[in-house]
Structure formats: C-alpha cells, structure tokens
Design a protein around this motif. Structure first.
Motif, short mmCIF file in Angstrom:
data_model
loop_
_atom_site.label_atom_id
_atom_site.label_comp_id
_atom_site.label_asym_id
_atom_site.label_seq_id
_atom_site.Cartn_x
_atom_site.Cartn_y
_atom_site.Cartn_z
N VAL A 94 -35.92 16.87 34.48
CA VAL A 94 -37.25 17.23 33.99
C VAL A 94 -38.09 15.97 33.78
O VAL A 94 -39.26 15.92 34.17
N MET A 95 -37.49 14.95 33.20
CA MET A 95 -38.23 13.70 32.99
C MET A 95 -38.68 13.09 34.31
O MET A 95 -39.82 12.64 34.45
N GLN B 254 -41.49 15.22 35.89
CA GLN B 254 -42.78 15.05 35.23
C GLN B 254 -43.47 13.76 35.67
O GLN B 254 -44.69 13.69 35.69
N TYR B 255 -42.70 12.77 36.04
CA TYR B 255 -43.28 11.55 36.59
C TYR B 255 -43.92 11.83 37.94
O TYR B 255 -45.00 11.34 38.26
N TYR C 95 -44.87 14.88 39.11
CA TYR C 95 -45.89 15.94 39.02
C TYR C 95 -46.42 16.00 37.59
O TYR C 95 -46.10 16.93 36.85
N PRO C 96 -47.24 15.06 37.19
CA PRO C 96 -47.72 15.06 35.80
C PRO C 96 -48.64 16.24 35.48
O PRO C 96 -48.83 16.57 34.32
N HIS C 97 -49.19 16.88 36.49
CA HIS C 97 -50.10 18.00 36.28
C HIS C 97 -49.38 19.35 36.16
O HIS C 97 -50.02 20.36 35.95
N GLU D 243 -46.67 21.52 34.00
CA GLU D 243 -45.92 21.59 32.74
C GLU D 243 -44.63 22.36 32.96
O GLU D 243 -44.59 23.31 33.74
N LEU D 244 -43.59 21.96 32.23
CA LEU D 244 -42.30 22.63 32.33
C LEU D 244 -41.86 23.13 30.97
O LEU D 244 -41.99 22.42 29.98
N LEU E 276 -42.34 26.61 35.51
CA LEU E 276 -43.37 25.65 35.90
C LEU E 276 -44.72 26.28 35.65
O LEU E 276 -44.96 27.43 36.04
#
Length: 91
Positions: free
Chosen positions: A24-25, A28-29, A31-33, A35-36, A45
């Motif tokens: 997940v970390m 998120q790097y 796909y910062p746009h 949310e999970l 997602l």
C-alpha cells in the motif's frame, strides 16, 4: 446531488496479507491521487482512476513484487556477503 468518486474492491488472499502494508505504501507513491482503504482482506481503491483496470493491475503487481522482495531478501543478502566478503552474520 453530489456523486461519490468511483471505487473498486480487491480481495486479498491470505497468503499475500503479510505484505499488504508495504505494498500500500509503495502503491501510494505511484498513485498519490488514488485513496486506499484496507480492512479484513479487502482493499478498496477510491478516486477518479479507481475503475481503471490498469490501476487495479498495478496494485496487484506491487503486492506480488513486495512478496517476492521479502521472500528473496535473505538469499540476496547471503549472495552479496559472499561476493563482497563482508559476512555480518554470526551463524
């Protein structure tokens, strides 16, 4: 009337759950746009790109790569120690 952004649910098999947090970390790097939300073997997602099959594919790929990375880390450490002659192990 306000519409909620698209979302996609992904079920995570038990064998992949130990690596979910790290994946997940990393995701998120990438796909910062997006949310999970993670809970009890399910990842959701949220965001404009959440319904994109490529985003789902990339998340599953990141999870798989994290599992492979973690499982092969001890072997890579032993190989590097053998090649460099730097044995930091006590065993």
């Amino acid at each position: 009337m306000k519409t909620s952004p698209p979302s996609t649910k992904i079920e995570i098999e038990d064998s992949f759950r130990p690596w979910l947090g790290d994946a997940v970390m990393r995701f998120q790097y990438l796909y910062p746009h997006v949310e999970l939300d993670c809970n009890e073997g399910m990842v959701t997602l949220h965001g404009e790109a959440a319904n994109d099959p490529a985003v789902k594919r990339d998340f599953l790929f990141v999870l798989y790569r994290q599992k492979i990375y973690a499982e092969t880390l001890p072997l890579r450490q032993i190989l590097i120690e053998g090649v460099t002659g730097l044995a930091n192990r006590t065993a």
